[in-house]
Design an enzyme around this catalytic site. Sequence first.
Site, PDB file in Angstrom:
ATOM      1  N   ASP A  94      68.080  45.818  73.214  1.00  0.00           N
ATOM      2  CA  ASP A  94      69.504  45.228  73.095  1.00  0.00           C
ATOM      3  C   ASP A  94      68.183  42.893  73.399  1.00  0.00           C
ATOM      4  O   ASP A  94      67.347  44.076  74.126  1.00  0.00           O
ATOM      5  CB  ASP A  94      70.183  45.297  74.746  1.00  0.00           C
ATOM      6  CG  ASP A  94      71.474  44.129  74.701  1.00  0.00           C
ATOM      7  OD1 ASP A  94      71.997  44.035  73.777  1.00  0.00           O
ATOM      8  OD2 ASP A  94      71.348  42.932  75.795  1.00  0.00           O
TER       9      ASP A  94
ATOM     10  N   GLU B  90      67.777  44.220  68.412  1.00  0.00           N
ATOM     11  CA  GLU B  90      69.198  43.764  67.837  1.00  0.00           C
ATOM     12  C   GLU B  90      68.731  41.984  68.186  1.00  0.00           C
ATOM     13  O   GLU B  90      67.734  42.199  68.992  1.00  0.00           O
ATOM     14  CB  GLU B  90      69.938  43.695  69.657  1.00  0.00           C
ATOM     15  CG  GLU B  90      71.819  42.508  69.017  1.00  0.00           C
ATOM     16  CD  GLU B  90      71.628  41.946  70.291  1.00  0.00           C
ATOM     17  OE1 GLU B  90      70.921  41.617  71.383  1.00  0.00           O
ATOM     18  OE2 GLU B  90      73.163  41.218  69.962  1.00  0.00           O
TER      19      GLU B  90
HETATM   20  C1  NOJ Z   1      73.903  41.990  73.798  1.00  0.00           C
HETATM   21  C2  NOJ Z   1      74.756  43.061  73.676  1.00  0.00           C
HETATM   22  O1  NOJ Z   1      75.249  43.279  72.310  1.00  0.00           O
HETATM   23  C3  NOJ Z   1      75.885  42.358  74.246  1.00  0.00           C
HETATM   24  O2  NOJ Z   1      76.809  43.038  74.251  1.00  0.00           O
HETATM   25  C4  NOJ Z   1      75.406  41.661  75.356  1.00  0.00           C
HETATM   26  O3  NOJ Z   1      76.370  40.932  76.245  1.00  0.00           O
HETATM   27  C5  NOJ Z   1      74.444  40.997  75.345  1.00  0.00           C
HETATM   28  N1  NOJ Z   1      73.556  41.306  74.170  1.00  0.00           N
HETATM   29  C6  NOJ Z   1      73.742  40.707  76.664  1.00  0.00           C
HETATM   30  O4  NOJ Z   1      73.338  42.419  77.210  1.00  0.00           O
END
Ligand code: NOJ
Length: 588
Positions: A245, A307
Amino acid sequence: MRIPLTKLARYLRFAIAQTICLLYCCNVLPQNTPAPSTNTRVETKQEDPWWKHMVVYEIYPRSFQDSNGDGVGDINGITSRLDYLRDLGIDAIWICPMYPSPLVDFGYDISDYTAIDPLYGTLADFDHLISEAKKRNIRVIMDYVANHTSDQHPWFKESRSSRTSPKRDWYIWRDGKDRGHPPNNWLSWFGHSAWTLDPATNQYYYHYFYTEQPDLNWRNPQVRKAMYDVMRFWLDRGVAGFRIDAVSRLFEDPNLYDDPILPGKNSYGDPNIEHKYTDNLPEVHEVLREMRHIVDQYPGDPILISEADEPNITELTRMYGNNDEIQLPMDFQIADVNRLSAPEFRRLLDEIDHNPAHGQPFYFFSNHDQPRQWDRYGDGVHNDQIAKLMAALLLTTRATPLLYYGEEIGMRTTPPQRKEDVQDPIGKTGWPEEKGRDGERTPMQWDPSRNAGFSTADHTWLPVPPSSAEYNVVVESHDPHSILSFYKRALALRRSEPALKSGSYVPIDRNNPSVLSFLRKSPGGSDSILVVLNMTGEQRTLTFDLTPYGINQKNSRPLLAAPEMRGDAVSIENLTVQPFGVYIGALH
Ligand code: NOJ
């Protein structure tokens, strides 16, 4: 010549798959014949890593399947749906966080990295899921939230307890600039200052996301060790890798320079800023190499997915490193196109296909943070047809594809109607301009029964969308023209056709403003497949001369088309594609 048995079996499976597909697509099989079984698997070439050919399916666990009637999805619910996923034709599931969490950000605020939240089940349930998935050749990828913890994590509780706590430096603590002012102008992605004053010690802590999600200090070696131990914990349990993430946010500039202010305001009423001193700092790559080193110690070639909504191809390419960082960085460049534009997709597909790192592209169009593709690309009239077009784009290009649960049945974004119904805190902060992400997280639509087969509860955590009566797995499984049937056929084709599975990507008709066309050529060059995607609401007729690409055929053999095409030979010199139509034909 004696053909070895394994080779013969492989050949037979391949031939059967091709024949079924051909009969099906040419309408020789009756309309209600089920799509070809995806068990007909073609072996991966020895030298290709598994993740180059996998199809990943993202599961938002709260919304996939509730097994205990509390209105929230859970692990045993996922396990009970593994047969569906196998038959759909996917190879791996990425499950959003299921760790213990106060659920401020629905699991992205973790209070214990090495356990399962009782809401979702137990570690034993998780182990059972892994072993049942393995029986079906499905790998399980965990979400790894590296940038921040919950403010309820014992590490943070200890860190905030005093300025001299041994864990003080595990997070980012700073004095305010002047009385009552945060250390600088950095803003949280979720609105307002990224700094919160903690009265207990009269210092501010930094959080890129919610106040309840303090950022870990990745410059501290103890933090790194603890977080790497977390990876080992799950790898030891048999997970196939991690989706990391918010990777690009791991480091902040230690000088705390103010971020540049941009014109205008965001939906929270803050000034727009460029996150210059908090995004993509070079130190991120050092950590990615360390993470890669950890997964590389494990058998089975575990995968790292990042991500990383990188601002351009240069930053995206950096994520691959020297083949020693991320195997599959999520390509937000393509996911964020947000409109049907053949030139724009062509440009971006070309760019990533030629990335100097020679990294494998990784495409997706929907996820739990952005509105679903059915309405994002839909024009309000042809949405189902456009859903098939997007499926074809995802599943025929040279990339590892990522599907978000429900896109295979055309689930639509269903945002809350009233502020009091909003679950996602950013919807509460930003209402009405920003309604939050509830709309793309609604329960999976399995059948036309109550709660769409998702749960037996009186209330589900988010309401089941009204569209579930028509758009659900059971109804669509019986309709050969449904979005689901199209996905199944496209997924089966991807497995059975070597050119689609591992062939090169060759863009053709490059100046066409409306239709995206390309070839996929099998590794040896013997098989070629033509893909034609009409990105407009008007019918288009195309004339292809493929001799410059070493192809002399004037006809192609239809493999898959939407709307369907009859016949066993389609002229490529005079090929008509319907509004938002898809044509996939073999040239061998
Ligand atoms: C990216 C995640 O996909 C999202 O859902 C989340 O709110 C933020 N990162 C914070 O962790």
